[in-house]
Design a protein around this motif. Structure first.
Motif, mmCIF file in Angstrom:
data_model
loop_
_atom_site.group_PDB
_atom_site.id
_atom_site.type_symbol
_atom_site.label_atom_id
_atom_site.label_comp_id
_atom_site.label_asym_id
_atom_site.label_seq_id
_atom_site.Cartn_x
_atom_site.Cartn_y
_atom_site.Cartn_z
ATOM 1 N N LEU A 154 0.665 -1.231 0.037
ATOM 2 C CA LEU A 154 0.095 -0.092 0.204
ATOM 3 C C LEU A 154 1.022 1.399 -0.171
ATOM 4 N N ARG A 155 0.595 2.125 -0.763
ATOM 5 C CA ARG A 155 1.244 3.531 -1.029
ATOM 6 C C ARG A 155 0.454 4.553 -0.619
ATOM 7 N N THR A 156 -0.916 4.410 -0.461
ATOM 8 C CA THR A 156 -1.673 5.681 -0.389
ATOM 9 C C THR A 156 -2.947 5.083 0.584
ATOM 10 N N LEU A 157 -3.156 5.717 1.739
ATOM 11 C CA LEU A 157 -4.483 5.312 2.519
ATOM 12 C C LEU A 157 -5.234 6.728 2.834
ATOM 13 N N ASP A 158 -6.524 6.752 2.410
ATOM 14 C CA ASP A 158 -7.175 7.902 2.745
ATOM 15 C C ASP A 158 -8.290 7.570 3.655
ATOM 16 N N LEU A 159 -8.170 8.099 4.858
ATOM 17 C CA LEU A 159 -9.283 7.955 5.861
ATOM 18 C C LEU A 159 -10.025 9.099 6.371
ATOM 19 N N SER A 160 -9.857 10.167 5.468
ATOM 20 C CA SER A 160 -10.344 11.586 5.993
ATOM 21 C C SER A 160 -11.661 11.577 5.763
ATOM 22 N N ASN A 161 -12.474 12.550 6.448
ATOM 23 C CA ASN A 161 -13.840 12.696 6.592
ATOM 24 C C ASN A 161 -14.686 11.617 7.030
ATOM 25 N N ASN A 162 -14.311 11.241 8.046
ATOM 26 C CA ASN A 162 -15.007 10.191 8.790
ATOM 27 C C ASN A 162 -15.207 10.496 10.149
ATOM 28 N N HIS A 163 -15.416 9.480 10.903
ATOM 29 C CA HIS A 163 -15.832 9.589 12.432
ATOM 30 C C HIS A 163 -14.837 8.945 13.532
ATOM 31 N N LEU A 164 -13.650 9.075 12.873
ATOM 32 C CA LEU A 164 -12.407 8.701 13.842
ATOM 33 C C LEU A 164 -12.060 9.431 14.940
ATOM 34 N N SER A 165 -12.238 9.096 16.038
ATOM 35 C CA SER A 165 -11.869 10.010 17.407
ATOM 36 C C SER A 165 -10.381 9.396 17.923
ATOM 37 N N SER A 166 -10.354 8.061 17.644
ATOM 38 C CA SER A 166 -9.134 7.403 18.248
ATOM 39 C C SER A 166 -8.957 6.047 17.479
ATOM 40 N N VAL A 183 -0.555 8.506 4.574
ATOM 41 C CA VAL A 183 -1.923 8.551 5.192
ATOM 42 C C VAL A 183 -2.644 9.699 5.410
ATOM 43 N N ARG A 184 -3.910 9.798 4.975
ATOM 44 C CA ARG A 184 -4.590 10.872 5.383
ATOM 45 C C ARG A 184 -5.625 10.939 6.215
ATOM 46 N N LEU A 185 -5.711 11.732 7.545
ATOM 47 C CA LEU A 185 -6.563 11.332 8.662
ATOM 48 C C LEU A 185 -7.133 12.839 8.717
ATOM 49 N N SER A 186 -7.166 13.769 7.836
ATOM 50 C CA SER A 186 -7.917 14.960 8.110
ATOM 51 C C SER A 186 -9.352 15.089 8.398
ATOM 52 N N HIS A 187 -9.700 15.727 9.000
ATOM 53 C CA HIS A 187 -11.336 16.120 9.257
ATOM 54 C C HIS A 187 -11.985 14.723 9.680
#
Length: 256
Positions: free
Chosen positions: A111-123, A136-140
């Motif tokens: 894996l080279r790119t993982l986008d988890l942005s704009n979800n409901h993750l708090s931890s 990795v993208r974790l924004s918003h």
């Protein structure tokens, strides 16, 4: 020579049939709600498909998996184990609030790119993303800034274009709410110190309560014993003295 010439027609259809069979099998493996195309590996497009779970019947030669803008809430462990060639995974704009440890097992190397942005993750559990080499993208996401999140981020390669959009929605210290996590950490703040301080305070409070209870018991015990001693003394005083009894005995003897 004639025998060799006669064999060629039988070999050519065999290779054609194998290629056709491979194409058919790849097409059949594509989930119904998704669109699959072959670009040096299969690109699986499942964007905006009202998915609540990640499809299980994905082509094993998938290199790009696009699952954004769905209603996925949870990523269980070993979800992508069979996708050893996967290079890009887009899970943005879902409702993901939990990711199990081992969710990305089997694709951590490729894996080279993982986008988890704009979800409901708090931890996230500390080891969830630990072995990933991907950007990795974790924004918003509504992140809770504490020691646990700090330990997770320490293991990651955050996307530089969105790193300042990874902000504290809540925090162990109210003053850091709304601030970019990396900015706070770069300023020298260590959330793990707050964790230790909170633990120390809790232990101090517990010890103080215990000491107060012991002290109260000792005071009660002393007062109770003092009261018993006072009552005992009063009882002894109420008894006839020995000299008084002797005088009464002598008087009685004289009478006789």
């Amino acid at each position: 020579m004639e025998a060799s010439h006669r064999c060629r027609p039988s070999i050519k259809p065999s290779w054609v049939s194998l290629c056709l069979l491979s194409v058919v099998m790849s097409a059949c493996a594509c989930p119904n709600v998704c669109h699959c195309t072959d670009r040096n590996g299969v690109v699986v497009q499942c964007t905006s498909s009202n998915l609540e779970d990640i499809p299980s019947n994905l082509p094993t030669d998938t290199v790009v998996l696009l699952l954004s803008s769905n209603q996925i809430k949870h990523i269980p462990k070993e979800t992508f184990t069979d996708l050893s060639r996967l290079r890009e995974l887009d899970l943005s704009h879902n409702a993901i609030d939990s990711v199990e440890v081992g969710a990305f097992q089997g694709i951590s190397e490729s894996l080279r790119t993982l986008d988890l942005s704009n979800n409901h993750l708090s931890s996230l559990p500390r080891d969830t993303l630990a072995k990933l080499h991907a950007r990795v993208r974790l924004s918003h996401n509504p992140w809770h800034c504490d020691c646990s999140l700090q330990e997770v981020l320490r293991e990651l390669r955050l996307d530089p274009e969105t790193v300042n959009e990874v902000s504290c929605f809540t925090a162990v210290q109210e003053e850091y709410v709304g601030q970019p996590v990396i900015k706070v950490l770069d300023s020298g703040i260590n959330f793990c110190n707050f964790h230790h301080k909170t633990t120390d305070v809790a232990m101090f409070v517990a010890m103080f309560c215990w000491f107060s209870m012991v002290t109260a018991y000792i005071i009660y015990y002393i007062k109770h014993n003092q009261e018993d001693a006072r009552r005992h003394m009063e009882y002894l005083k109420s008894l006839p003295s020995t000299s008084h009894i002797s005088k009464d005995y002598d008087t009685a003897s004289s009478g006789f």
